[in-house]
Each structure stands twice: as structure tokens, then as C-alpha cells.
Design an enzyme around this catalytic site. Structure first.
Site, PDB file in Angstrom:
ATOM      1  N   HIS A 136       1.127  18.221   7.145  1.00 48.93           N
ATOM      2  CA  HIS A 136       0.201  17.413   6.357  1.00 48.93           C
ATOM      3  C   HIS A 136      -0.884  18.356   5.843  1.00 48.93           C
ATOM      4  O   HIS A 136      -2.003  18.370   6.346  1.00 48.93           O
ATOM      5  CB  HIS A 136      -0.377  16.322   7.271  1.00 48.93           C
ATOM      6  CG  HIS A 136      -1.171  15.278   6.564  1.00 48.93           C
ATOM      7  ND1 HIS A 136      -2.115  14.515   7.205  1.00 48.93           N
ATOM      8  CD2 HIS A 136      -1.155  14.836   5.280  1.00 48.93           C
ATOM      9  CE1 HIS A 136      -2.652  13.655   6.350  1.00 48.93           C
ATOM     10  NE2 HIS A 136      -2.088  13.839   5.175  1.00 48.93           N
ATOM     11  N   TYR A 180       0.842  -1.198   0.000  1.00 50.51           N
ATOM     12  CA  TYR A 180       0.000   0.000   0.000  1.00 50.51           C
ATOM     13  C   TYR A 180       0.887   1.263   0.000  1.00 50.51           C
ATOM     14  O   TYR A 180       1.817   1.391   0.817  1.00 50.51           O
ATOM     15  CB  TYR A 180      -0.935   0.005   1.224  1.00 50.51           C
ATOM     16  CG  TYR A 180      -1.680   1.313   1.302  1.00 50.51           C
ATOM     17  CD1 TYR A 180      -2.644   1.621   0.342  1.00 50.51           C
ATOM     18  CD2 TYR A 180      -1.394   2.261   2.270  1.00 50.51           C
ATOM     19  CE1 TYR A 180      -3.297   2.840   0.362  1.00 50.51           C
ATOM     20  CE2 TYR A 180      -2.040   3.489   2.300  1.00 50.51           C
ATOM     21  CZ  TYR A 180      -2.995   3.767   1.342  1.00 50.51           C
ATOM     22  OH  TYR A 180      -3.636   4.987   1.356  1.00 50.51           O
ATOM     23  N   SER A 186      -6.921  12.419   6.586  1.00 51.34           N
ATOM     24  CA  SER A 186      -7.287  11.787   5.313  1.00 51.34           C
ATOM     25  C   SER A 186      -8.799  11.610   5.234  1.00 51.34           C
ATOM     26  O   SER A 186      -9.439  11.313   6.241  1.00 51.34           O
ATOM     27  CB  SER A 186      -6.672  10.400   5.235  1.00 51.34           C
ATOM     28  OG  SER A 186      -5.383  10.436   5.729  1.00 51.34           O
ATOM     29  N   THR A 226      -8.303  16.968  -0.483  1.00 55.20           N
ATOM     30  CA  THR A 226      -8.055  17.104  -1.924  1.00 55.20           C
ATOM     31  C   THR A 226      -9.169  17.924  -2.568  1.00 55.20           C
ATOM     32  O   THR A 226      -8.905  18.819  -3.372  1.00 55.20           O
ATOM     33  CB  THR A 226      -7.945  15.718  -2.587  1.00 55.20           C
ATOM     34  OG1 THR A 226      -6.908  14.997  -1.931  1.00 55.20           O
ATOM     35  CG2 THR A 226      -7.610  15.832  -4.060  1.00 55.20           C
ATOM     36  N   ASN A 269     -10.881   2.824   0.402  1.00 57.29           N
ATOM     37  CA  ASN A 269      -9.651   3.622   0.305  1.00 57.29           C
ATOM     38  C   ASN A 269      -8.991   3.469  -1.073  1.00 57.29           C
ATOM     39  O   ASN A 269      -7.798   3.668  -1.210  1.00 57.29           O
ATOM     40  CB  ASN A 269      -8.688   3.207   1.428  1.00 57.29           C
ATOM     41  CG  ASN A 269      -7.543   4.197   1.611  1.00 57.29           C
ATOM     42  OD1 ASN A 269      -7.685   5.389   1.336  1.00 57.29           O
ATOM     43  ND2 ASN A 269      -6.390   3.716   2.063  1.00 57.29           N
ATOM     44  N   ALA A 270      -9.784   3.081  -2.082  1.00 53.33           N
ATOM     45  CA  ALA A 270      -9.232   2.997  -3.450  1.00 53.33           C
ATOM     46  C   ALA A 270      -8.741   4.387  -3.864  1.00 53.33           C
ATOM     47  O   ALA A 270      -9.267   5.402  -3.403  1.00 53.33           O
ATOM     48  CB  ALA A 270     -10.310   2.496  -4.408  1.00 53.33           C
ATOM     49  N   CYS A 306     -11.155  13.752   4.649  1.00 53.65           N
ATOM     50  CA  CYS A 306     -11.977  14.797   5.271  1.00 53.65           C
ATOM     51  C   CYS A 306     -12.101  16.007   4.347  1.00 53.65           C
ATOM     52  O   CYS A 306     -12.269  17.137   4.802  1.00 53.65           O
ATOM     53  CB  CYS A 306     -11.402  15.217   6.617  1.00 53.65           C
ATOM     54  SG  CYS A 306     -11.465  13.920   7.851  1.00 53.65           S
TER      55      CYS A 306
HETATM   56  C1  SPV Z   1      -3.409  10.048   3.504  1.00 48.57           C
HETATM   57  O1  SPV Z   1      -4.077   9.056   3.835  1.00 48.57           O
HETATM   58  O2  SPV Z   1      -3.285  11.039   4.227  1.00 48.57           O
HETATM   59  C2  SPV Z   1      -2.728  10.059   2.214  1.00 48.57           C
HETATM   60  C3  SPV Z   1      -2.441   8.801   1.582  1.00 48.57           C
HETATM   61  O3  SPV Z   1      -2.335  11.098   1.777  1.00 48.57           O
HETATM   62  S1  SPV Z   1      -1.185   7.963   2.374  1.00 48.57           S
HETATM   63  O4  SPV Z   1      -0.100   7.862   1.450  1.00 48.57           O
HETATM   64  O5  SPV Z   1      -1.708   6.668   2.718  1.00 48.57           O
HETATM   65  O6  SPV Z   1      -0.787   8.698   3.556  1.00 48.57           O
HETATM   66 MN    MN Z   2      -2.259  12.605   3.410  1.00 46.60          MN
END
Ligand code: SPV
Ligand code: MN
Length: 626
Positions: free
Chosen positions: A249, A221, A271, A276, A386-387, A273
Site C-alpha cells: 500500500h 463505495y 489513508s 497522495t 472521505n469525499a 496521512c
Molecule cells: C485508501 O483509503 O487507502 C484508498 C481508498 O486508497 S480505498 O479505495 O477506499 O482504499
Molecule cells: Mn489506499
């Protein structure tokens, strides 16, 4: 280990060795020698910035079955193992030297024990496999922000993803000054059956911060394997701690205000929330959607995107809500999907994509059909929650022009946001930098999502949306934020958002497009163009300003009853939150700054005072505008 050059000569071809030795930095040679000695690969490929090398990576990922080409032949799909679909906090550990502690909030293990485990798990892990060596740069090249990074992996999917996500840096490495700090990443998927790691139960991510090195094994992953993403973030937080800057982050984007003005906002949300989608809202331009480095340059807080691509959650991406992403995914631009459903015709589908569910296809469980169950009898969804999709930012029509600016962009505002059903209002502004850091960043809570392993929907402490990656004691991290703000001439405003307020029936009470209004309100606040209402928790918008913005930006009528429901101050919930957070800091963060307990106590007093006068749920018009 034999000496470095003879070890390299043993494993690398003359061509590979020549490419490697063209980089003068001896530490690079040593790291590669150590990696081949440990992993014992059958072959080694040194990847330069040349297009033929980069094409070879993609071709090989397909030839080896790590990726499959789709109907749009610039796109591929990759599947991680059934149990390897998200970041794995429980198996991610810092290797801590004896006598040191990172505090209770951070997973850690004695360094010697951890290194021994890495050695055992990775010894000979690349027998019969090819090792790829790649060079990248975190942040724009040749800038104060740049961090050169070496990635070694036996996954061509990882190496290919990094092409879309990061700035290639082989030529940059050739001109690096000797003393430049480098991050080192070594990954192996371990033994594969049908391209899936079968050793996932023995997976691990070990962060050896003493050596700026991260090891990752028996996992595929991306969040556990793509070294430049969250693995490097953990090292960057330590580097930032040493050098007085911040590694966050956070997305980074520009709001385009009146008369063509651009205001850069950066935002930390856990993540899944809306991070993006916020960075991609209509009318704005995106610099980055996940990781931002912040530095003070000439007295101003400036930021860069660490990356140059998006590894985005695809669930709920739809033509209507995400037109830009939709367009890119339906164009000929390169993309890698992971853990979606692929139909027989080679088209990807995902959860809540606004289209009919195909009756069958292939997903992370293998061949899939409607009604398929797992070994516990539970129905396997069409695609994983989480795809993801991986794309480069370079093809986006809304890409901001400053992506590669070595000076970064001047930050006007910082936003903290989480998944909160009942406490925070949709948007608020802190009284000042410290109040924002302490009552918004340090107090962030959010419900868990499918982006990390474990149950979803549980309210968790998520300070700065960075808790999963914080590699120094949390109290120190907060102190660094306070100090950072003091060092800036005119620090950014700090805001908090909550897109996830729900009513008693569990329905969301703000529309998905309302975030554009909240962002534009921030822009107007930063430029001193709108007043606000002072409440015990910070400044909130006035109805008339939001009404104007809803009309101007969304061409919608904003009802006053909606405003009152969304922006009422919910005193009991806010007091409970203070109690919860205080308890966590009191019990687990002994180095928390005194300013934190002061800020929380003062907020409590303010809330209790207004509750005495106005009751538990206080409509915004009970407070005065400033
Ligand atoms: C996140 O989940 O905050 C992401 C993907 O940006 S990961 O690479 O899994 O952290
Ligand atoms: Mn992230």
C-alpha cells in the site's frame, strides 16, 4: 449450471458472446458463465478496449443516474449511500478453508459458510439490471509485474471509475498464455433506490483466495467495490507471498536531485496521512499514489504502479497546497467526484477547500443547506470527510516518464509514515533493512481517519499501512519482508516520517511544505551526500543540512529552536510505544519472527541507556554525527 456455452448463449447477445469468445482462455468463459448463472442479469455488456465501448459505460452511468454531469461537462459526480462512505473492515472477510487460519489480526470466516452467504446475497441480484464485463491489467502490460483481472459489476460508476484508474486489458487477455494467473472480481450494488444501494445493512466483501475471486455486494463505495483496488491487493499479497515479491500500500515517486538525478521513493502511509500529497510534491514526479508491486530484478528492488489513476481524498485540497490537482480539477480533463457538494450551477465544493461554503446544494444526504441535521440531530457537513476525486494520471503535468516501464523503476528508499502526535520525529532513517522493517514498518501506528468506517482519531496499530489488506498471517508477512531485503544486492534505505507531531496546545509543529525537505534529505542520504546523527531509534538529520535544504528548496529560514522541538528524542513515549507494540505481537501474532522481539528489546535498551545520561527528552545535539 448448464454447460458453459449454453449458459453464455442464454444471457449474452451474439455480439457480446463473440467479444467474449475472442478471448481464448476457458477460465474466463467459465467465470462469466458462473456470474450470469448466479446474478441472473437482464442484459450483459462485454466491454472491449474500443473507445465506443468505453464511452458507452460513461454515458450509461449518466443515463441511469449513477453519475450526474457537472458544469465542466467532462466531469461527473457520484453519490454513495449515506452509510456507505468508506471502507468497511467489519464486513470484509476472507473465506478460509477448514483447518486454516490467517491469525487474529485478520477478519475471516469458514469458506463454506462464506460462500453460502455470497450465494444467498447475490442470487438473482441483477434482475432488471445490466451486467458489465471488463478486462484490465494490474501493473504495466506484458511485464513480470502484470496481473490480468476480470471485473464484473452492475455498477456503471464502478466500471467507469476503473477506466480512469486502470490499464484496459481486453486485447491483452486475447494474447494471454493459458497458464497466466488471473484475478476475478464480481460486484453488485444490489437493489437501488434513487441510485443508492438500499441493502447496505446486508453488505459484504468476501475474499475467496483459494479461487483468486472477490465478491462484493450491496455496497457502492469504491474502496469496497472497485475490484482492482483494495480487493485485488488482498489477493496480490497472497500471490506475492507464494512468489517472493511484495504487494504494498505505497505511493511511488521520483525526487529530482542535483544535476537532474532521479531517485525513486516508495512510501506506505495509512489513508488520509499525506500519501497522495507526498507523491505530488512540487519538484517531484509521480508514478503512483496508492499501490506498488515490488520485485527483485537483476538483484535490484524495482517497483511499478499497479494503477494508472488517482482515487484521492479531496478534503483540504486547495489551490495553494495542491496546485497540480487543483489545476487538473479545474481543467477539461475527465474526473469523477464522489460525495462532495454540488451547487445549483453544477460546481463541486468540499471541506477545507479554501472557498466560502455555498449556502445550499446537493450532497450525499440529498438536498443540503447550512444547518441541515441528520436523524440524530447532528449537523451534516457540506461534504463528506472521505469525499473523493477520481482522475487518470495521464493528464498530469508531473507524471513520471516511467509509468509504463515493464521493468519498473529502481527503488532508492522506502518510507513508512503515520498520524502520530507525540512519538516519532519528522524524519529518520533506519540502521539497515531489518531495523527498518522491524522497528518502522512493523511498528507503524496511526490515528484512524474517515477513510474507514468507525470513529476517527484513535491510535491504531497499522503495520506497513497494510494491515487492512494483509491476507496472510502477519508474522509471515514480516518474514517475507526480511527475506526480500536479504535477496537484494543493495536494498533500498528505509525511512520513517511523521507529518503530524503536535505541541501541547494541539497545534501541528511542522509546516505542510516541510515534507519536501524531508524527501530531499532522504535523496541526499541515499547518495551518501549528507551525514546524520545516530540516535537509539535510527539516524536523524543534522541541523545544518536541514537549514541548507529549507533554504534551497523552500527559500525559508529554518530556526534551530524548531529543529530541537521537532527532532528531540522523546524517550518515555518511545518506550511506551515499544511496550504497546510488543504486547500486540505477543498476544495476537504467534508467528512473529524472533528478530522482531530482538529488535524491539535492543531499541528499548538503547533508549534506557541514553535516558540515564540525558533525561527524558533529548535534544539532537546530545548525540554524535556519523
Ligand atoms: C485508501 O483509503 O487507502 C484508498 C481508498 O486508497 S480505498 O479505495 O477506499 O482504499
Ligand atoms: Mn489506499
Amino acid at each position: 449450471m448448464k454447460d458453459v456455452i449454453s449458459t453464455l448463449e442464454h444471457y449474452l447477445t451474439p455480439v457480446g458472446l463473440a467479444k467474449l469468445l475472442a478471448i481464448p482462455n476457458r477460465d474466463v468463459h467459465r467465470f462469466v458463465a458462473k456470474a450470469v448463472d448466479l446474478c441472473e442479469p437482464m442484459k450483459v455488456f462485454v466491454c472491449t478496449d474500443a473507445q465506443e465501448d468505453i464511452d458507452y459505460i460513461r454515458r450509461t452511468a449518466i443515463a441511469r443516474g449513477e453519475e450526474t454531469e457537472l458544469a465542466i461537462n467532462t466531469q461527473t459526480v457520484h453519490f454513495d449511500g449515506f452509510f456507505d462512505q468508506a471502507r468497511d473492515k467489519g464486513h470484509t472477510q476472507y473465506l478460509v478453508p477448514k483447518g486454516e487460519s490467517l491469525g487474529e489480526q485478520v477478519e475471516q470466516i469458514d469458506r463454506d459458510i462464506g460462500l453460502k452467504e455470497v450465494e444467498e446475497r447475490m442470487k438473482g441480484c441483477m434482475h432488471n439490471k445490466k451486467m458489465v464485463i471488463r478486462f484490465f491489467c494490474l501493473g504495466p502490460l506484458d511485464s513480470d509485474f502484470s496481473i490480468p483481472c476480470v471485473q464484473i459489476t452492475d455498477s456503471f460508476y464502478v466500471a467507469h471509475s476503473e477506466d480512469l484508474l486502470y490499464r484496459t486489458g481486453y486485447e491483452y487477455f486475447k494474447r494471454l498464455p493459458d497458464n497466466k494467473e488471473i484475478f476475478w472480481m464480481l460486484h453488485s450494488s444490489g437493489k437501488l433506490v434513487q441510485s443508492v444501494s438500499i441493502g447496505w445493512q446486508q453488505r459484504g466483501v468476501a475474499i475467496d483466495y483459494l479461487e483468486n475471486t472477490v465478491y462484493s455486494y450491496n455496497t457502492q463505495y469504491a474502496g469496497n467495490t472497485i475490484g482492482l483496488k483494495k480487493l485485488a491487493l488482498r489477493l496480490a499479497i497472497r500471490k506475492a507471498n507464494r512468489e517472493d515479491w511484495l504487494a504494498e500500500h505505497m505511493f511511488l515517486m521520483a525526487i529530482h536531485g542535483p544535476e537532474g538525478r532521479k531517485t525513486y521513493l516508495t512510501g506506505a502511509y495509512p489513508s488520509a496521512c499525506g500519501k497522495t500529497s507526498t507523491s505530488m510534491v512540487k519538484g517531484a514526479t509521480i508514478v503512483g499514489d496508492d499501490l506498488t508491486y515490488l520485485r527483485i530484478i537483476n538483484g535490484h528492488v524495482r517497483g511499478v504502479n499497479v494503477e494508472q489513476g488517482i482515487f484521492g481524498i479531496i478534503r483540504s485540497v486547495s489551490q495553494e497546497d495542491d496546485p497540480v490537482i487543483w489545476e487538473v480539477l479545474n481543467s477539461c480533463q475527465p474526473a469523477i467526484y464522489s460525495n462532495v457538494l454540488i451547487t445549483e450551477e453544477g460546481y463541486p465544493h468540499w471541506l477545507d477547500d479554501g472557498r466560502p461554503i455555498p449556502p445550499r446544494g446537493v450532497n450525499h444526504s440529498g438536498p443540503w443547506w447550512i444547518g441541515k441535521v441528520d436523524e440524530k440531530g447532528e449537523e451534516i457537513p457540506m461534504a463528506h470527510k472521505n469525499a473523493r476525486y477520481t482522475i487518470s494520471l495521464k493528464g498530469l503535468p508531473n507524471l513520471d516518464s516511467a509509468l509504463e516501464d515493464p521493468q519498473g523503476v529502481k527503488i532508492g528508499g522506502i518510507i513508512y509514515g503515520g498520524r502520530d502526535s507525540d512519538t516519532w520525529v519528522p524524519v529518520q532513517e533506519s540502521f539497515n533493512w531489518d531495523h527498518g522493517v522491524l522497528t518502522m514498518g512493523a511498528c507503524l501506528e496511526s490515528k484512524t481517519t474517515a477513510a474507514t468506517l468507525g470513529p476517527s482519531g484513535v491510535r491504531m496499530f497499522q503495520p506497513f499501512s497494510n494491515l487492512d489488506f494483509i491476507s496472510i498471517p502477519l508474522g509471515q508477512y514480516i518474514k517475507n519482508h526480511l527475506k526480500f531485503g536479504k535477496s537484494a544486492q543493495n536494498p533500498p534505505r528505509i525511512f520513517a516520517v511523521n507529518y503530524f507531531q503536535q505541541n501541547a496546545e494541539g497545534q501541528y509543529i511542522t509546516g505542510k511544505d516541510a515534507k519536501r525537505v524531508w524527501l530531499n534529505w532522504m535523496d541526499r542520504r541515499i547518495h551518501g551526500e549528507v551525514e546524520a546523527i545516530k540516535t537509539p531509534i535510527g539516524y536523524i538529520p543534522r541541523y545544518e543540512d536541514l537549514k541548507m535544504l529549507f533554504r534551497e528548496i523552500l527559500n525559508k529560514t529554518y530556526a534551530e529552536s524548531d529543529y530541537i522541538e521537532q527532532f528531540s528524542i522523546r524517550v518515555p513515549e518511545l518506550l511506551e510505544k515499544i511496550d504497546r507494540i510488543e504486547k500486540i505481537y505477543h498476544e495476537t501474532v504467534p508467528d512473529a519472527p524472533l528478530e522482531l522481539s530482538d529488535a524491539l528489546s535492543e531499541q528499548r535498551v538503547r533508549l534506557i541507556e541514553v535516558e540515564k545520561i540525558h533525561g527524558e527528552c533529548i535534544a539532537p545535539n546530545k548525540f554524535t554525527s556519523t
